[in-house]
Scaffold this motif. Structure first.
Motif, PDB file in Angstrom:
ATOM      1  N   VAL A 220       0.826  -1.215   0.000  1.00 26.57           N
ATOM      2  CA  VAL A 220       0.000   0.000   0.000  1.00 26.57           C
ATOM      3  C   VAL A 220       0.858   1.262   0.000  1.00 26.57           C
ATOM      4  O   VAL A 220       0.551   2.241  -0.688  1.00 26.57           O
ATOM      5  CB  VAL A 220      -0.951  -0.013   1.222  1.00 26.57           C
ATOM      6  N   THR A 221       1.933   1.248   0.751  1.00 22.83           N
ATOM      7  CA  THR A 221       2.741   2.460   0.933  1.00 22.83           C
ATOM      8  C   THR A 221       3.454   2.898  -0.353  1.00 22.83           C
ATOM      9  O   THR A 221       3.940   4.018  -0.438  1.00 22.83           O
ATOM     10  CB  THR A 221       3.799   2.254   2.034  1.00 22.83           C
ATOM     11  N   GLU A 222       3.487   2.036  -1.362  1.00 23.69           N
ATOM     12  CA  GLU A 222       4.158   2.379  -2.615  1.00 23.69           C
ATOM     13  C   GLU A 222       3.228   3.055  -3.614  1.00 23.69           C
ATOM     14  O   GLU A 222       3.668   3.523  -4.665  1.00 23.69           O
ATOM     15  CB  GLU A 222       4.758   1.112  -3.249  1.00 23.69           C
ATOM     16  N   HIS A 223       1.940   3.118  -3.291  1.00 20.13           N
ATOM     17  CA  HIS A 223       0.979   3.739  -4.214  1.00 20.13           C
ATOM     18  C   HIS A 223       1.146   5.252  -4.213  1.00 20.13           C
ATOM     19  O   HIS A 223       1.323   5.869  -3.176  1.00 20.13           O
ATOM     20  CB  HIS A 223      -0.454   3.387  -3.813  1.00 20.13           C
ATOM     21  N   ILE A 280      -2.436  13.879  -0.910  1.00 16.60           N
ATOM     22  CA  ILE A 280      -2.474  13.165   0.354  1.00 16.60           C
ATOM     23  C   ILE A 280      -3.086  11.771   0.172  1.00 16.60           C
ATOM     24  O   ILE A 280      -4.091  11.610  -0.507  1.00 16.60           O
ATOM     25  CB  ILE A 280      -3.255  13.972   1.420  1.00 16.60           C
ATOM     26  N   PHE A 281      -2.454  10.782   0.762  1.00 19.14           N
ATOM     27  CA  PHE A 281      -2.912   9.392   0.709  1.00 19.14           C
ATOM     28  C   PHE A 281      -3.126   8.945   2.152  1.00 19.14           C
ATOM     29  O   PHE A 281      -2.182   8.865   2.932  1.00 19.14           O
ATOM     30  CB  PHE A 281      -1.875   8.532  -0.001  1.00 19.14           C
ATOM     31  N   TYR A 286      -2.660   6.450   9.749  1.00 25.49           N
ATOM     32  CA  TYR A 286      -2.740   7.902   9.657  1.00 25.49           C
ATOM     33  C   TYR A 286      -3.437   8.474  10.896  1.00 25.49           C
ATOM     34  O   TYR A 286      -4.430   7.933  11.371  1.00 25.49           O
ATOM     35  CB  TYR A 286      -3.518   8.305   8.401  1.00 25.49           C
ATOM     36  N   ARG A 287      -2.915   9.571  11.429  1.00 24.87           N
ATOM     37  CA  ARG A 287      -3.527  10.254  12.570  1.00 24.87           C
ATOM     38  C   ARG A 287      -4.302  11.463  12.069  1.00 24.87           C
ATOM     39  O   ARG A 287      -3.715  12.412  11.519  1.00 24.87           O
ATOM     40  CB  ARG A 287      -2.455  10.691  13.563  1.00 24.87           C
ATOM     41  N   PHE A 288      -5.616  11.426  12.219  1.00 26.96           N
ATOM     42  CA  PHE A 288      -6.459  12.510  11.735  1.00 26.96           C
ATOM     43  C   PHE A 288      -6.267  13.751  12.601  1.00 26.96           C
ATOM     44  O   PHE A 288      -6.241  13.679  13.825  1.00 26.96           O
ATOM     45  CB  PHE A 288      -7.921  12.071  11.712  1.00 26.96           C
ATOM     46  N   LYS A 289      -6.172  14.898  11.923  1.00 28.59           N
ATOM     47  CA  LYS A 289      -5.862  16.152  12.602  1.00 28.59           C
ATOM     48  C   LYS A 289      -7.101  16.956  12.964  1.00 28.59           C
ATOM     49  O   LYS A 289      -7.078  17.732  13.913  1.00 28.59           O
ATOM     50  CB  LYS A 289      -4.926  16.981  11.715  1.00 28.59           C
ATOM     51  N   ALA A 311      -8.729   3.738   7.752  1.00 24.74           N
ATOM     52  CA  ALA A 311      -7.849   4.514   8.626  1.00 24.74           C
ATOM     53  C   ALA A 311      -8.658   5.218   9.710  1.00 24.74           C
ATOM     54  O   ALA A 311      -8.200   5.373  10.846  1.00 24.74           O
ATOM     55  CB  ALA A 311      -7.067   5.534   7.808  1.00 24.74           C
ATOM     56  N   PHE A 312      -9.865   5.625   9.369  1.00 26.14           N
ATOM     57  CA  PHE A 312     -10.697   6.391  10.303  1.00 26.14           C
ATOM     58  C   PHE A 312     -11.441   5.486  11.287  1.00 26.14           C
ATOM     59  O   PHE A 312     -11.509   5.790  12.477  1.00 26.14           O
ATOM     60  CB  PHE A 312     -11.686   7.252   9.518  1.00 26.14           C
TER      61      PHE A 312
END
Length: 342
Positions: A220-223, A280-281, A286-289, A311-312
């Motif tokens: 996933v991180t390579e997308h 943004i991916f 991921y930490r939502f701000k 992620a959420f």
């Protein structure tokens, strides 16, 4: 983290092909992201989950009839052009099919008697074409006359009413795809929500072709995401920041509103006005701000959008919710049912 971790089996008959006659008549799955608890409701009940301390954030971009069919001037060969991003001097970045024969200098003709013509100026690394258009009059009016709505590939027929692929609050031309979570709202429902004291903020993110593109890498991180233009006006940023400071919730309508706020916010959760390009991916970890709640549709397997909602709400909660949606025969994708994650 693997792309295949976000796969689920979806029967084809659950892919919604047409919008409901009443925009707000869809079903609503309510998912508690803390416990994973699921409730089945109707979309109009979304108002019951909002309070006068909350702020609902809408993406007011407008989808243009961006798919054009024309011919090559020299050979008469048929050509299809999808407008992606507007540049200066009537130049657009486009996706052209078939693209290989549209070399630099190729002249294209659209409509009767050359109502609209174009010249290929350049070719990008990923094969997109920069085309400069020539016409008399107003480009938007010509586009409305010649163009078709660029529906996703899983919708198999043309849309009878172009307006149904736009939200009732769409106003800023520029998208190649709709922010589909907003399609559920009627003007009446939004008025009821405002009358309840809920604040409504508007941001703009012009949705690009990346919405349709699958994740082709297993890691996933390579997308790599495609860039999209967003705009946050100063008064809207203040409204959102004031809501947050007063202890209210920021509830985004759609992943595009979410990506706009998360792109334009700093590490302290303060939203800054301005306009910029974002790639943004958002995927698990991921930490939502700034976002506290999300209204969204049901997304394609292995897509960046199902990764964002995972992620959420947590991947396990989301995958379980999607299995439940399949069992309960929810309608999926752009014209499908909705989910509220709170």
């Amino acid at each position: 983290m693997k792309t295949s971790d976000f796969y689920y089996d979806l029967p084809e008959e659950l892919i919604a092909q047409d919008p409901l006659e009443d925009r707000s008549a869809s079903r609503l799955m309510v998912l508690n992201r803390g416990t994973g608890e699921i409730r089945h409701e109707h979309f109009t009940q979304v108002i019951d989950h909002l309070t006068d301390r909350d702020c609902l954030v809408l993406n007011d971009t407008k989808v243009i009839p961006a798919r054009l069919y024309g011919t090559k001037k020299d050979t008469g060969a048929l050509i299809e052009v999808l407008l992606l991003v507007r540049r200066k001097d009537n130049v657009w970045e486009t996706l052209v099919r078939p693209g290989k024969k549209c070399r630099i200098g190729t002249e294209l003709v659209f409509g009767h008697e050359g109502l609209l013509t174009g010249t290929v100026l350049d070719v990008t690394e990923d094969g997109n074409r920069f085309i400069q258009f020539h016409y008399n009059g107003i480009f938007e009016e010509i586009l409305d006359q010649l163009g078709e709505m660029p529906l996703p590939p899983y919708i198999k027929h043309k849309l009878k009413d172009k307006t149904r692929y736009n939200t009732v609050y769409a106003k800023n031309d520029g998208s190649a795809a709709a922010p589909t979570a907003g399609l559920h709202f009627t003007k009446e429902l939004l008025q009821e929500i405002q009358q309840k004291g809920v604040k409504i903020a508007h941001v703009t993110l012009h949705v690009g072709l990346g919405t349709f593109r699958p994740v082709k890498v297993e890691d996933v991180t390579e997308h790599k995401m495609h860039s999209e233009l967003y705009i946050v006006e100063e008064d809207q940023a203040k409204l959102i920041n004031d809501t947050k400071a007063a202890g209210g919730r920021i509830i985004c309508v759609g992943t595009t509103s979410c990506r706009t706020l998360e792109s334009a916010s700093d590490e302290n959760g303060i939203l800054h006005p301005g306009s910029a390009w974002t790639s943004i991916f958002i995927y698990p970890g991921y930490r939502f701000k700034i976002m506290d709640g999300l209204i969204t549709n049901f997304h394609l397997p292995e897509s960046t959008l199902i990764m964002l909602v995972s992620a959420f709400a947590g991947k396990d909660h989301i995958m379980h919710a999607y299995q439940e949606a399949v069992r309960e025969k929810y309608r999926f994708f752009s014209f499908g049912d909705a989910m509220l994650i709170e």
